[in-house]
Every structure is written in C-alpha cells, then in structure tokens.
Write an enzyme that holds these catalytic residues in place. Structure first.
Site, short mmCIF file in Angstrom:
data_model
loop_
_atom_site.label_atom_id
_atom_site.label_comp_id
_atom_site.label_asym_id
_atom_site.label_seq_id
_atom_site.Cartn_x
_atom_site.Cartn_y
_atom_site.Cartn_z
N SER A 233 -6.29 -0.59 13.06
CA SER A 233 -7.08 0.62 13.24
C SER A 233 -7.82 0.52 14.58
CB SER A 233 -8.09 0.75 12.09
OG SER A 233 -9.10 1.68 12.41
N TYR B 107 -14.78 -4.00 7.37
CA TYR B 107 -13.49 -3.37 7.71
C TYR B 107 -13.16 -3.58 9.19
CZ TYR B 107 -9.98 0.27 8.43
OH TYR B 107 -8.83 0.95 8.78
N LYS C 272 -10.04 -5.84 10.81
CA LYS C 272 -8.99 -5.26 11.64
C LYS C 272 -8.92 -5.96 13.01
CE LYS C 272 -7.32 -2.41 8.71
NZ LYS C 272 -5.97 -2.67 8.16
N GLY D 160 0.82 -1.21 0.00
CA GLY D 160 0.00 0.00 0.00
C GLY D 160 0.86 1.25 0.00
N GLY E 289 11.18 12.00 -3.88
CA GLY E 289 12.57 12.18 -4.24
C GLY E 289 13.46 11.04 -3.78
#
Length: 260
Positions: free
Chosen positions: A142, A155, A159, A12, A50
């Site tokens: 979470s 969800y 979790k 992710g 970067g």
C-alpha cells in the site's frame, strides 16, 4: 493466453481485490487456489464470479496459525506439486491508537500482513525449487508503506516491512529464477470491512491526481504483467497502481465551471 493452466494461489480471495485478481486470472485460463479465513466467503466469490469449479481449489486459511498455513501448503503439494504464482493479497487494516491498542491487536496485524507472507512465500518457494519452477511471488502492499497515517500505525509499519521483506526474498530466490515483486493497489470503495460513506469516498477521490478509484482491471493487470514474460527481468520492484495517490499531498484545482 499466457496464464493458460498456470497454477495461482491468492490469499484474501473473498475480498474485493482478491475477487478482482481471481476474475482476471480465471479469464486468462489459469487454475486457481483461493484462500480466505471463511469458506462461505470463498464459496460466495466462486458463485458470483462464475468460476469453473474444475479449475478452482478452496482453502479456509487462518493466517495467524502455522498449522492452517501448512495445511494450505500440503494441499498445493498434493494437487499441483508446486504453484506457478503466489499472490499474498490478504491483509488487515485496523484503526487503533498506539496508547490504547491491545498487544494482541498489534500481533494480529503483523501476523496477517507480514508473518503470513513470509511463511507462505518461503514454503511455496521451496515447492517451486523442488519442481524446478521459475515462479513468481507478488506481495500486496500500500502507499501507506511510505506515508504514516494517524491511528493506523501498525498497518503502515507492516506494509513498509513487507516491501523490505519482498526485496530480501527477491535477492535470495534469484538464483532459482523465482521473481518477487510488490504491487500497491489504490483506493477502492468496498475494500474495507466497514461500509464507507459517500462523503468519505468523495473526499478520498479528491486526493487522487487521476481523479478516480481503483477498478477491477488496475491492480490485477499490474500483477499479471509482473508475473508475465514481459517482466522476466524485473524482481524486487514496487509498482504503485493508485492513480498517483501515494505521490504526496494533492489538492485538485477547481474546474472552470466551479470557478464561474
């Protein structure tokens, strides 16, 4: 720099938390393998951060496909033999009524949020064991693991499950010196796929005791700590880095200026 030339996989990695984690470890001199479903998202993240391309591997991984995940494992085996750290950061947050959602929606949430961390943790742990590396695995969870939210039951359930799975891995990998821990990041505007309104963000911030959203150093700093020698005796732990949001219902008291 404790993580100089350490090899770190982040799933992710094109999302907000993934980018923050990558930026943190890059500053510490680590070598990164960034995984996400879209290669263009990874390329954009590398450019915006970067990053030194000589120290970065990229892999477009479909976390609901075993062949794609095993391609990632093979890439790590070829390039690094084994990782030092795996951060299972990828996740899907969906809003579905249990009475209306498709079976395929349920399967995808659990495929990405639970099955993929199981597969990658197991396969990367095997590489660590073969190379004698006392590595570290971090699973991103979470506060929803402890608090059920309407229309996001899949969800929340996934979790809760990943935190139990993490403890199981912690027990079984302890004999090899591999530590497994969980970090629960806090609310961060922009962490959702959909754009968040100013009103929504303001309402969320009212529920956070410390009064702000998660920043780019918060969750990555906690992850780095748990992967460091300072945490050498910590495994199977869950660390909430959410400003107190998961403690319980909170109502911010009015300021004196407001009361006047």
């Amino acid at each position: 720099m404790e993580f100089e030339n350490k090899t770190i996989i982040i799933t992710g990695a094109a999302g907000i938390f993934g980018c923050w984690i990558a930026a943190y470890f890059a500053r510490e001199g680590a070598r990164l393998c960034l995984s996400d479903i879209r290669m263009d998202g990874l390329e954009k993240a590398v450019a915006e951060l970067g990053l030194d391309r000589s120290k970065v591997l990229l892999h477009a991984t479909e976390l609901t496909r075993d062949t794609s995940m095993l391609e990632l494992v093979d890439l790590i085996r070829r390039e690094w033999k084994a990782p030092d750290i795996l951060v299972n950061n990828a996740g899907i947050y969906t809003r579905f009524s249990l009475l209306e959602m498709e079976f395929s929606d349920w399967d995808r949430v659990f495929g990405v949020n639970l099955r993929a961390p199981f597969v990658l943790s197991r396969e990367m742990a095997k590489l660590m064991i073969a190379e004698g590396k006392k590595g570290s695995i971090i699973n991103i969870s979470s506060g929803a693991a402890r608090k059920m939210n309407q229309n996001s039951v899949p969800y929340c359930t996934s979790k809760t499950a990943i935190e139990r799975l993490s403890k199981g891995f912690a027990m079984e990998l302890a004999e090899y010196g591999i530590r497994v821990n969980v970090v629960e990041p806090g609310f961060a505007p922009g962490s959702e796929v959909s754009e968040l309104s100013d009103e929504y963000v303001a309402n969320m911030l009212k529920n956070i005791p410390l009064g702000r959203s998660s920043g780019p150093e918060d969750a990555p700093g906690a992850i780095a700590y748990l992967c460091s020698e300072k945490a050498a005796f910590i495994t199977g732990a869950v660390l909430s880095v959410d400003g107190g949001n998961s403690i319980g219902n909170y109502k911010r008291p009015p300021r004196a200026a407001d009361a006047g």
